[in-house]
Write a protein that holds these residues in place. Sequence first.
Motif, mmCIF file in Angstrom:
data_model
loop_
_atom_site.group_PDB
_atom_site.id
_atom_site.type_symbol
_atom_site.label_atom_id
_atom_site.label_comp_id
_atom_site.label_asym_id
_atom_site.label_seq_id
_atom_site.Cartn_x
_atom_site.Cartn_y
_atom_site.Cartn_z
ATOM 1 N N CYS A 143 -8.741 -13.082 7.467
ATOM 2 C CA CYS A 143 -10.106 -12.635 7.166
ATOM 3 C C CYS A 143 -10.437 -11.264 7.732
ATOM 4 O O CYS A 143 -11.551 -10.773 7.545
ATOM 5 C CB CYS A 143 -11.103 -13.671 7.684
ATOM 6 N N GLY A 144 -9.477 -10.630 8.411
ATOM 7 C CA GLY A 144 -9.730 -9.289 8.931
ATOM 8 C C GLY A 144 -9.531 -8.243 7.852
ATOM 9 O O GLY A 144 -9.235 -8.573 6.699
ATOM 10 N N ASP A 145 -9.693 -6.974 8.243
ATOM 11 C CA ASP A 145 -9.488 -5.876 7.286
ATOM 12 C C ASP A 145 -8.029 -5.762 6.884
ATOM 13 O O ASP A 145 -7.145 -5.894 7.728
ATOM 14 C CB ASP A 145 -9.893 -4.552 7.959
ATOM 15 N N HIS A 146 -7.798 -5.522 5.609
ATOM 16 C CA HIS A 146 -6.437 -5.285 5.113
ATOM 17 C C HIS A 146 -6.448 -3.876 4.516
ATOM 18 O O HIS A 146 -7.188 -3.617 3.566
ATOM 19 C CB HIS A 146 -6.062 -6.307 4.038
ATOM 20 N N GLN A 147 -5.679 -2.980 5.085
ATOM 21 C CA GLN A 147 -5.735 -1.572 4.662
ATOM 22 C C GLN A 147 -4.374 -1.027 4.276
ATOM 23 O O GLN A 147 -3.368 -1.381 4.904
ATOM 24 C CB GLN A 147 -6.231 -0.699 5.833
ATOM 25 N N LEU A 148 -4.392 -0.170 3.286
ATOM 26 C CA LEU A 148 -3.191 0.578 2.927
ATOM 27 C C LEU A 148 -3.575 2.055 2.980
ATOM 28 O O LEU A 148 -4.615 2.452 2.446
ATOM 29 C CB LEU A 148 -2.737 0.196 1.509
ATOM 30 N N SER A 149 -2.746 2.863 3.646
ATOM 31 C CA SER A 149 -3.081 4.288 3.774
ATOM 32 C C SER A 149 -3.065 4.952 2.390
ATOM 33 O O SER A 149 -2.425 4.446 1.464
ATOM 34 C CB SER A 149 -2.081 4.986 4.692
ATOM 35 N N ASP A 150 -3.752 6.082 2.272
ATOM 36 C CA ASP A 150 -3.862 6.762 0.977
ATOM 37 C C ASP A 150 -2.498 7.089 0.378
ATOM 38 O O ASP A 150 -2.308 7.023 -0.830
ATOM 39 C CB ASP A 150 -4.691 8.052 1.108
ATOM 40 N N ASP A 151 -1.529 7.437 1.242
ATOM 41 C CA ASP A 151 -0.207 7.772 0.689
ATOM 42 C C ASP A 151 0.648 6.524 0.443
ATOM 43 O O ASP A 151 1.801 6.623 0.023
ATOM 44 C CB ASP A 151 0.525 8.763 1.610
ATOM 45 N N GLY A 152 0.069 5.340 0.711
ATOM 46 C CA GLY A 152 0.766 4.089 0.386
ATOM 47 C C GLY A 152 1.950 3.763 1.285
ATOM 48 O O GLY A 152 2.757 2.889 0.965
ATOM 49 N N THR A 153 2.045 4.416 2.454
ATOM 50 C CA THR A 153 3.237 4.165 3.287
ATOM 51 C C THR A 153 2.929 3.362 4.554
ATOM 52 O O THR A 153 3.831 2.964 5.277
ATOM 53 C CB THR A 153 3.891 5.493 3.738
ATOM 54 N N THR A 154 1.636 3.143 4.830
ATOM 55 C CA THR A 154 1.296 2.417 6.059
ATOM 56 C C THR A 154 0.270 1.337 5.749
ATOM 57 O O THR A 154 -0.761 1.615 5.126
ATOM 58 C CB THR A 154 0.695 3.387 7.114
ATOM 59 N N ALA A 155 0.574 0.093 6.189
ATOM 60 C CA ALA A 155 -0.354 -1.020 5.924
ATOM 61 C C ALA A 155 -0.810 -1.624 7.245
ATOM 62 O O ALA A 155 -0.063 -1.667 8.217
ATOM 63 C CB ALA A 155 0.333 -2.063 5.068
ATOM 64 N N THR A 156 -2.047 -2.103 7.265
ATOM 65 C CA THR A 156 -2.609 -2.695 8.480
ATOM 66 C C THR A 156 -3.367 -3.977 8.128
ATOM 67 O O THR A 156 -4.133 -3.988 7.162
ATOM 68 C CB THR A 156 -3.629 -1.721 9.136
#
Length: 372
Positions: A143-156
Amino acid sequence: MNIHIALLPGDGIGPEVVAQAVKCLQAVEETFHHQFTYSTGLIGAASIYKTGEALSQETIALCHKSDAVLFGSIGALEFDNNPDAKVRPENGLFELRKELGVFANIRPVAVFPTLLKKSPLKEAVLKGTDFVIYRELTGGIYCGDHQLSDDGTTATDIATYTESDISRVAHLAFKASRKRKKKLTLIDKSNVLETSRLWRRVVKKISESYPDVALECIFLHNAIMQMILNPSKFDVILAPNLFGDIISDQASVIGGSVGLLPSASIGDGIAMFEPIHGSYPQAAGKDIANPIATILSTAMLLQHFGLEEESRAVVSAVNKSLHKNIVTPDINPKSKHGTSAVGDFIASNIVDTDESLSMNYENIGLGKSTII
Ligand code: IPM
Ligand code: MN
């Protein structure tokens, strides 16, 4: 009793297995003279195709107007194969769990006596296995934030737990242990994760109020080995959302099929009942999916409303189908019985024990019995 049930069949095999569960609920209604009413809503991929959203306001409203929710399954290959999809079916389920506030997911795991020999595990290892998983359901990494960096190389992915998230589900698990073998196992990764260290601290503190329950805290990697080597050592297992999801699928191997395990998701309001399995899209429409997990979820629904005898009648009809080998191919690859035939068999074997007793008396009275 009158119960209004929201049916959310969802995707893949969901509609087929929910249809069998409804047959069983209807048999309970007739046999025990209750009135259950139903309304059906969309969720998941089925909802995305029609509304663009995985969970619409309409479905949310329908659930809030009901006494309970019966959920099927969620997910479709099209989305599994497309990591770039903006709207994902599974989000519908996560939003609904949050919306209903069902923070505890209860997953009982026991071995059906007639399946002991069919499990991939040895009978001697399985004997006596009977535990229940309390999975936290509305927090953590799900349920936390799921993020992908703009360049698509880093996910959190962010995992957050508060003391109160942990404490409310922990209290339920401790209370459940009190009614069972008085042993609670917390599963965590407190050697690695800060959230796990909070879980351990909070659960240890709460255990002081339950001195009659033995608390054991073990790491996830150790727990999953022990669950296969010595499953009967467990009684109540408490786990954060992600770990609870993973260990319950592993636990399903013990019983012989993921198609057998039901669950109840409870919180402060309306409860939701859902099989633990996924949408198995490869089997959709083929009449091969096992309906038992969903049927047993209705047994948990009935128990939730205090309908103990009705719930037992469903469980015993399920046992009869397993005993008579009226099962789907996941249990017996040679079986000719489909989802619907198994549902029909179970529904038609839901009997009121009192009624069957009085029928016997009548037979005796009419001189029909072969015993006298
Ligand atoms: C479950 C399911 C879901 C979950 C999936 C379908 C998103 O696996 O209910 O266990 O991970 O919670
Ligand atoms: Mn799962």
